[in-house]
Structure formats: structure tokens, C-alpha cells
Design a protein around this motif. Structure first.
Motif, PDB file in Angstrom:
ATOM      1  N   PHE A   1     -47.844  -8.360 -18.148  1.00 29.83           N
ATOM      2  CA  PHE A   1     -47.802  -9.829 -18.235  1.00 29.83           C
ATOM      3  C   PHE A   1     -47.263  -9.978 -16.643  1.00 29.83           C
ATOM      4  O   PHE A   1     -46.129 -10.750 -16.689  1.00 29.83           O
ATOM      5  N   HIS A   2     -47.790  -9.654 -15.551  1.00 27.57           N
ATOM      6  CA  HIS A   2     -47.230  -9.818 -14.468  1.00 27.57           C
ATOM      7  C   HIS A   2     -48.338  -9.657 -13.210  1.00 27.57           C
ATOM      8  O   HIS A   2     -49.387  -8.918 -13.618  1.00 27.57           O
TER       9      HIS A   2
ATOM     10  N   GLY B   1     -36.736  -8.942 -20.578  1.00 27.34           N
ATOM     11  CA  GLY B   1     -37.974  -9.650 -20.671  1.00 27.34           C
ATOM     12  C   GLY B   1     -39.186  -8.865 -20.696  1.00 27.34           C
ATOM     13  O   GLY B   1     -40.061  -9.045 -19.948  1.00 27.34           O
TER      14      GLY B   1
ATOM     15  N   ILE C   1     -36.208  -6.276 -24.845  1.00 26.55           N
ATOM     16  CA  ILE C   1     -35.576  -7.476 -25.068  1.00 26.55           C
ATOM     17  C   ILE C   1     -36.404  -8.757 -24.577  1.00 26.55           C
ATOM     18  O   ILE C   1     -36.715  -8.649 -23.298  1.00 26.55           O
TER      19      ILE C   1
ATOM     20  N   LEU D   1     -37.123 -13.239 -25.348  1.00 22.33           N
ATOM     21  CA  LEU D   1     -36.635 -14.410 -25.703  1.00 22.33           C
ATOM     22  C   LEU D   1     -37.847 -14.630 -26.782  1.00 22.33           C
ATOM     23  O   LEU D   1     -37.624 -15.450 -27.939  1.00 22.33           O
TER      24      LEU D   1
ATOM     25  N   GLY E   1     -34.180 -11.552 -28.136  1.00 22.80           N
ATOM     26  CA  GLY E   1     -32.859 -11.828 -27.505  1.00 22.80           C
ATOM     27  C   GLY E   1     -32.847 -12.380 -26.442  1.00 22.80           C
ATOM     28  O   GLY E   1     -33.847 -12.658 -25.812  1.00 22.80           O
TER      29      GLY E   1
ATOM     30  N   ILE F   1     -34.594 -17.964 -15.041  1.00 23.50           N
ATOM     31  CA  ILE F   1     -33.187 -17.794 -15.311  1.00 23.50           C
ATOM     32  C   ILE F   1     -32.518 -18.398 -14.125  1.00 23.50           C
ATOM     33  O   ILE F   1     -32.361 -17.934 -12.760  1.00 23.50           O
TER      34      ILE F   1
HETATM   35  C1  LIG Z   1     -44.038 -13.266 -16.914  1.00 21.49           C
HETATM   36  S1  LIG Z   1     -43.487 -12.434 -18.336  1.00 21.49           S
HETATM   37  C2  LIG Z   1     -43.178 -10.469 -17.793  1.00 21.49           C
HETATM   38  C3  LIG Z   1     -43.169  -9.946 -19.260  1.00 21.49           C
HETATM   39  C4  LIG Z   1     -43.127  -8.500 -18.746  1.00 21.49           C
HETATM   40  N1  LIG Z   1     -41.810  -8.102 -18.276  1.00 21.49           N
HETATM   41  C5  LIG Z   1     -44.276  -7.723 -18.119  1.00 21.49           C
HETATM   42  O1  LIG Z   1     -44.193  -7.704 -16.845  1.00 21.49           O
HETATM   43  O2  LIG Z   1     -45.209  -7.654 -18.773  1.00 21.49           O
HETATM   44  C6  LIG Z   1     -41.559 -13.124 -18.491  1.00 21.49           C
HETATM   45  C7  LIG Z   1     -41.290 -12.637 -19.582  1.00 21.49           C
HETATM   46  O3  LIG Z   1     -39.581 -13.146 -19.550  1.00 21.49           O
HETATM   47  C8  LIG Z   1     -39.390 -13.645 -21.047  1.00 21.49           C
HETATM   48  N2  LIG Z   1     -37.999 -14.326 -20.894  1.00 21.49           N
HETATM   49  C9  LIG Z   1     -37.696 -15.530 -20.201  1.00 21.49           C
HETATM   50  N3  LIG Z   1     -36.459 -15.765 -20.126  1.00 21.49           N
HETATM   51  C10 LIG Z   1     -35.777 -14.898 -20.988  1.00 21.49           C
HETATM   52  C11 LIG Z   1     -34.712 -14.783 -21.246  1.00 21.49           C
HETATM   53  N4  LIG Z   1     -33.476 -15.552 -21.121  1.00 21.49           N
HETATM   54  N5  LIG Z   1     -34.240 -13.739 -22.025  1.00 21.49           N
HETATM   55  C12 LIG Z   1     -35.351 -12.731 -22.471  1.00 21.49           C
HETATM   56  N6  LIG Z   1     -36.513 -12.968 -21.864  1.00 21.49           N
HETATM   57  C13 LIG Z   1     -36.824 -13.929 -21.306  1.00 21.49           C
HETATM   58  C14 LIG Z   1     -40.528 -14.508 -21.406  1.00 21.49           C
HETATM   59  O4  LIG Z   1     -40.370 -14.684 -22.769  1.00 21.49           O
HETATM   60  C15 LIG Z   1     -41.648 -13.373 -20.852  1.00 21.49           C
HETATM   61  O5  LIG Z   1     -41.910 -12.582 -21.989  1.00 21.49           O
END
Ligand SMILES: C[S@@+](CC[C@H](N)C(=O)[O-])C[C@H]1O[C@@H](n2cnc3c(N)ncnc32)[C@H](O)[C@@H]1O
Length: 286
Positions: A46-47, A73, A94, A96, A122, A146
């Protein structure tokens, strides 16, 4: 959970996501009893630039084999499974989103990688792990959700072992022009907290990490997207109704076409740039 986190979950979560991914795999003729992490890559990375970016980032960082990794994330777990399958890493993720973590755990079970990858709900701003626990902390395109980036990076440094690596791919602010929304990471401007590359780099260094490698990755991302679009058009599969059975549109939901188009335009006109960075936690901090 704060109101802004609830609203962010509303942006990200798409109920029935696992069923849609499994249906996409079946439509491609995949046997759900013998799935590989490669089979999932069109839908679980997901990027920007998907699996290719994960591979490039892992090579850029020279991820040590067998590392204990934290993916902050972690989304649907595609990058984590890639690191586990390719480098023999043990990866904790981890995120959200309860839905994403549940889908990620199920996809790991289906690919036989549940022993080496696990995902828990988390907040990246309150990492529930012991100090100096991980060899590598890895994050792809998460920090733009963030606002308090100092707190994010302080937490990452805390859980990293001395000598360990912090590895990231990030979307950053380009020319300062306002973005078109929605984008894949935000429905609205108040959910998007882009920093310019130099500020981000400075924040990571200020948190106590030493830079090893840093590069602008925008050109690779743009070139890959344009090549993919040209291929889709040549095969007659271009346009909003021409999504393949398995792809990022399953994760992006009803507004997938708008999110993809805005993201492409924001990048093409220089509003968003992408970086990859590798940093090290010094053995001794002065
Ligand atoms: C664009 S996606 C990227 C997901 C993954 N890193 C990837 O590249 O496949 C952003 C992710 O960050 C997570 N996210 C956003 N804010 C967060 C937080 N405060 N703590 C943990 N995860 C968070 C979202 O739920 C989402 O799954």
C-alpha cells in the motif's frame, strides 16, 4: 482513541477487504491453498511503486538477513512478508487499523508466513515494545498521517538497538502548492502532514540517528507509473472502469480512481516528492 484517529480509520478502512482480495486472487486463477507473497503483491503493498519500491528500499538499506524488524504503519503486511520471505527476517507490524491488521495476519497465514510475521493494532506514537528491541525499524509512507513527527522518531529510536537501522520511504512536500484531495493517505487536508525532505531528514537526525544513505526516489516512481499506464492503455485496460482483478483499488475503495488520479497529478506537478532514507542508531550516544 482520538477523534482524528477515528476519522483516519474511516478514511482507510474498507469493510470486506479480505473477501475482495481473495475474490481477486481467485479471478486470476490462484489456488488459495498455495498462495505466495508474490501472488499478493498487487494488493498488499500500500504505497507508491508497490513491491518494486519495497525491493529497492530493502536493497538500498542492505537489510541484514535474519533481522528482527518492526514495521511501523504496516498496512496489509506486504512489505513485512517480503522481508520475511526474502531476508529471513522476523517482522512485527503495528498499525492503527484493526481491519488492516486482521487482513495482514490472515494473508500471512495463507502464505505460510505467520511464524515470521505478526501484526497488532497500535499507535505509532506509543510503540508497545521494549527499549532497544529491534535490529531494524522500517516504515513506508506512514508519517504523512502524523503531525507530531518528533514524538514518532523519538519512539522509533527508543525501540531500536544501538547499531540498528531505521529505514524509510516517505512522501514529502514538494513545491509547497496545495495538494488535490482525496489522496491514498488522506481524504482531507487536515489528515495530511507532509514535511519537506530536508526538514524530515533533519528531524530524524535530531532524534539521534546517523544518516547512512538518502535519495530522492520520485523519478523512479513517476517513470514506473507512466510505463504501467502506457501498458494498460495499449492492452485496452486503461481508464477508471478497467481495474485489474487484483490491485490497489481494492484497498482504496470507492474513491480509488480519484485518489490515484490526484496522487499522480500531485506528483507530476511537483507538489509531492518521494524519498528513501537509511539511518543508524549510534552505538554510543554523546
Ligand atoms: C499508505 S498506508 C502504508 C501501509 C504500509 N506501510 C505499506 O507500505 O504497505 C499508511 C498506513 O499507516 C497507518 N497509520 C496511520 N497513522 C498511524 C498511526 N498513528 N499509528 C499506526 N499506524 C498508522 C494506516 O492505518 C495505514 O495502514
Amino acid at each position: 482513541m482520538s477523534r482524528s484517529s477515528e476519522e483516519l480509520l474511516h478514511h482507510y478502512e474498507q469493510s470486506g477487504l479480505l473477501a475482495r482480495i481473495l475474490a481477486g486472487l481467485k479471478a486470476l486463477g490462484k489456488d488459495l491453498n498455495s498462495l505466495t507473497h508474490e501472488d499478493l503483491a498487487p494488493a498488499d503493498e500500500f504505497h507508491s511503486h508497490g513491491r518494486n519500491a519495497t525491493r529497492a528500499l530493502a536493497e538500498f538499506a542492505r537489510i541484514p538477513s535474519g533481522s528482527r524488524v518492526l514495521d511501523v504503519g504496516s498496512g496489509l503486511g506486504g512489505p513485512a512478508r517480503y522481508l520475511a520471505a526474502t531476508y529471513g527476517c522476523d517482522v512485527s507490524g503495528i498499525d492503527l487499523s484493526p481491519e488492516f491488521c486482521s487482513v495482514a495476519n490472515e494473508l500471512s497465514r495463507l502464505t505460510g508466513l505467520a511464524g515470521r510475521t505478526r501484526f497488532q493494532v497500535g499507535d505509532a506514537l506509543a510503540l508497545p515494545f521494549a527499549d532497544s528491541h529491534f535490529d531494524v525499524v522500517w516504515t513506508i509512507q506512514m508519517q504523512m498521517n502524523i503531525a507530531d513527527k518528533r514524538r514518532l522518531y523519538d519512539g522509533i529510536v527508543r525501540v531500536l538497538k544501538p547499531g540498528g537501522l531505521f529505514v524509510c520511504q516517505e512522501a514529502c512536500l514538494g513545491n509547497g502548492e496545495p495538494l488535490d484531495f482525496p489522496v491514498p493517505w488522506a481524504s482531507r487536508p487536515d489528515q495530511s502532514h507532509l514535511a519537506d525532505p530536508e526538514s524530515l531528514r533533519g528531524l530524524v537526525r535530531d532524534a539521534g540517528l546517523r544518516e547512512r544513505s538518502w535519495r530522492d526516489f520520485t523519478a523512479e516512481i513517476v517513470a514506473a507509473r507512466k510505463a504501467q499506464q502506457a501498458k494498460a492503455q495499449a492492452s485496452g485496460a486503461g481508464g477508471t472502469s478497467g481495474f485489474p482483478p487484483l490491485g490497489m483499488h481494492l484497498v482504496l475503495g470507492d474513491q480509488a480512481a480519484a485518489k490515484m488520479a490526484n496522487s499522480a497529478r500531485n506528483t507530476d506537478v511537483g507538489r509531492v516528492v518521494f524519498i528513501q532514507g537509511v539511518f543508524e542508531k549510534p552505538e554510543f550516544r554523546s
